[in-house]
Motif scaffolding. Structure first.
Motif, short mmCIF file in Angstrom:
data_model
loop_
_atom_site.label_atom_id
_atom_site.label_comp_id
_atom_site.label_asym_id
_atom_site.label_seq_id
_atom_site.Cartn_x
_atom_site.Cartn_y
_atom_site.Cartn_z
N ALA A 1 0.87 -1.30 0.00
CA ALA A 1 0.19 0.05 0.08
C ALA A 1 0.76 1.23 -0.09
O ALA A 1 0.13 2.36 0.10
CB ALA A 1 -0.85 -0.22 1.20
N ALA A 2 2.09 1.22 0.07
CA ALA A 2 3.12 2.36 -0.17
C ALA A 2 4.20 2.25 -1.06
O ALA A 2 4.48 1.10 -1.50
CB ALA A 2 3.75 2.51 1.18
N GLU A 3 4.32 3.53 -1.66
CA GLU A 3 5.32 3.38 -2.87
C GLU A 3 6.78 3.19 -2.17
O GLU A 3 6.89 3.22 -0.99
CB GLU A 3 5.20 4.56 -3.83
N ASP A 4 7.60 2.81 -3.24
CA ASP A 4 9.07 2.75 -2.64
C ASP A 4 9.81 3.15 -4.04
O ASP A 4 9.24 3.61 -5.07
CB ASP A 4 9.37 1.29 -2.56
N GLU A 5 11.04 2.98 -3.95
CA GLU A 5 11.99 3.63 -4.89
C GLU A 5 13.29 2.60 -5.18
O GLU A 5 13.95 2.36 -4.13
CB GLU A 5 12.42 5.04 -4.24
N LEU A 6 13.59 2.37 -6.22
CA LEU A 6 14.68 1.67 -6.53
C LEU A 6 15.92 2.60 -6.50
O LEU A 6 15.65 3.77 -7.50
CB LEU A 6 14.70 0.82 -7.93
N THR A 7 16.81 2.56 -5.89
CA THR A 7 17.76 3.62 -5.70
C THR A 7 19.45 3.15 -6.28
O THR A 7 19.98 4.15 -6.45
CB THR A 7 17.97 3.88 -4.08
N SER A 8 19.53 1.87 -6.26
CA SER A 8 20.87 1.45 -6.98
C SER A 8 20.58 0.33 -7.36
O SER A 8 19.94 -0.57 -6.56
CB SER A 8 21.98 1.75 -6.02
N VAL A 9 21.70 -0.36 -7.97
CA VAL A 9 21.85 -1.83 -8.55
C VAL A 9 23.36 -2.08 -8.45
O VAL A 9 24.08 -1.28 -9.05
CB VAL A 9 21.18 -1.98 -9.86
N SER A 10 23.65 -3.28 -8.14
CA SER A 10 24.95 -3.67 -8.14
C SER A 10 25.13 -5.09 -8.65
O SER A 10 24.12 -5.78 -8.37
CB SER A 10 25.61 -3.27 -6.79
N THR B 1 24.56 -12.55 -10.47
CA THR B 1 23.72 -12.13 -9.47
C THR B 1 23.72 -10.64 -9.53
O THR B 1 24.70 -9.83 -9.61
CB THR B 1 24.63 -12.41 -8.15
N VAL B 2 22.47 -10.01 -8.89
CA VAL B 2 22.08 -8.60 -9.03
C VAL B 2 21.60 -8.24 -7.73
O VAL B 2 20.70 -9.06 -7.30
CB VAL B 2 21.20 -8.29 -10.26
N LYS B 3 21.98 -7.25 -7.05
CA LYS B 3 21.44 -6.75 -5.88
C LYS B 3 20.58 -5.42 -6.16
O LYS B 3 21.39 -4.45 -6.62
CB LYS B 3 22.56 -6.59 -4.71
N LEU B 4 19.64 -5.34 -5.73
CA LEU B 4 18.45 -4.22 -5.91
C LEU B 4 18.43 -3.74 -4.40
O LEU B 4 17.92 -4.14 -3.65
CB LEU B 4 17.21 -4.58 -6.39
N GLY C 1 12.97 0.05 -23.43
CA GLY C 1 12.47 1.09 -22.20
C GLY C 1 13.49 1.27 -21.43
O GLY C 1 14.81 1.27 -21.54
N ASN C 2 13.09 1.39 -20.16
CA ASN C 2 13.83 1.42 -19.00
C ASN C 2 14.67 0.08 -19.13
O ASN C 2 14.23 -0.98 -19.23
CB ASN C 2 13.00 1.36 -17.65
N HIS C 3 16.18 0.28 -18.62
CA HIS C 3 16.81 -0.80 -18.77
C HIS C 3 18.06 -0.40 -17.55
O HIS C 3 18.38 0.41 -17.16
CB HIS C 3 17.65 -1.16 -20.10
N LEU C 4 18.76 -1.86 -17.32
CA LEU C 4 20.00 -1.66 -16.51
C LEU C 4 21.10 -1.88 -17.44
O LEU C 4 21.03 -2.62 -18.54
CB LEU C 4 20.13 -2.86 -15.43
N LYS D 1 13.17 2.43 0.88
CA LYS D 1 12.53 1.87 2.11
C LYS D 1 12.37 0.30 2.45
O LYS D 1 12.81 0.08 3.61
CB LYS D 1 10.95 2.28 2.01
N SER D 2 12.38 -0.49 1.61
CA SER D 2 12.48 -1.70 1.60
C SER D 2 13.80 -2.34 1.84
O SER D 2 14.85 -1.81 1.49
CB SER D 2 11.58 -2.64 0.70
N GLY D 3 14.12 -3.39 2.38
CA GLY D 3 15.50 -4.01 2.41
C GLY D 3 15.67 -4.60 1.07
O GLY D 3 14.93 -4.57 0.02
N PRO D 4 17.15 -4.72 0.88
CA PRO D 4 17.68 -5.18 -0.52
C PRO D 4 17.20 -6.60 -0.92
O PRO D 4 16.72 -7.28 -0.30
CB PRO D 4 18.94 -5.20 -0.52
N LEU D 5 17.12 -6.66 -2.30
CA LEU D 5 16.61 -7.77 -2.74
C LEU D 5 17.85 -8.40 -3.76
O LEU D 5 18.33 -7.68 -4.46
CB LEU D 5 15.35 -7.88 -4.09
N THR D 6 18.19 -9.87 -3.52
CA THR D 6 19.12 -10.20 -4.40
C THR D 6 18.61 -11.21 -5.54
O THR D 6 17.35 -11.91 -5.17
CB THR D 6 20.18 -11.22 -3.50
N VAL D 7 18.83 -10.97 -6.84
CA VAL D 7 18.15 -11.43 -7.83
C VAL D 7 18.97 -12.47 -8.86
O VAL D 7 20.29 -11.86 -8.97
CB VAL D 7 17.53 -10.72 -8.76
#
Length: 161
Positions: A68-77, A133-136, A114-117, A140-146
């Motif tokens: 119910a709240a927005e968040d923001e992707l701030t970095s990718v490594s 392996t990519v870390k998002l 479109g949008n891309h990394l 506000k939220s904790g990081p996600l590893t993909v």
């Protein structure tokens, strides 16, 4: 009889005040992103076309927010690249972005055209059939590893080829 009416009226007024207090608390909770009104992020469809360049690669995925709240992707490594940058594409022009909003109950889509990394300064060449392996990281939220599978250079997610 009068005393009973006063007790009932007082109880009703107290219940109404508590209900209003509850409303104002949940309102401030959603504004601050705390409590049950927070982002609920997940990632789907990640892939990297096998790069044709020795020093750069692109990456694509979808981030879904069921919260119910927005968040923001701030970095990718990624350990495969010296740096990973985020880009938007509008009207054929590519522009680097420092962050991307992920709306409540919405999606952030990174797709070809479109949008891309951009994985820059590659430390090793990603090969088809392997994963990267990519870390998002989010505001506000904790990081996600993909784990991002490396596909053929001509891979199209809509056909799976």
């Amino acid at each position: 009889m009068r005393r009973r009416t006063t007790v009932v009226t007082t109880a009703a007024a107290l219940a109404g005040a508590l209900a209003l207090a509850g409303c104002s608390d949940s309102g401030s909770g959603s504004a601050s992103g705390s409590g049950s009104s927070k982002a609920e992020l997940s990632v789907s469809g990640p892939y990297m076309p096998q790069p044709v360049s020795a020093d750069m690669a692109a990456g694509f995925l979808t981030i879904t927010n069921k919260g119910a709240a927005e968040d923001e992707l701030t970095s990718v490594s990624s350990d495969i690249a010296g740096q990973v940058t985020m880009h938007s594409t509008m009207g054929g022009a590519m522009q680097e972005q420092t962050s991307f909003a992920i709306p409540a109950h919405g999606q952030l889509v990174f797709k070809s055209g479109g949008n891309h990394l951009m994985f820059e300064k590659l430390k090793r060449q990603p090969k088809q059939g392997r994963t990267v392996t990519v870390k998002l990281t989010f505001a506000k939220s904790g990081p996600l590893t993909v784990e991002m599978p490396v596909k053929s250079a001509t891979y199209n997610p809509s056909t799976g080829h």
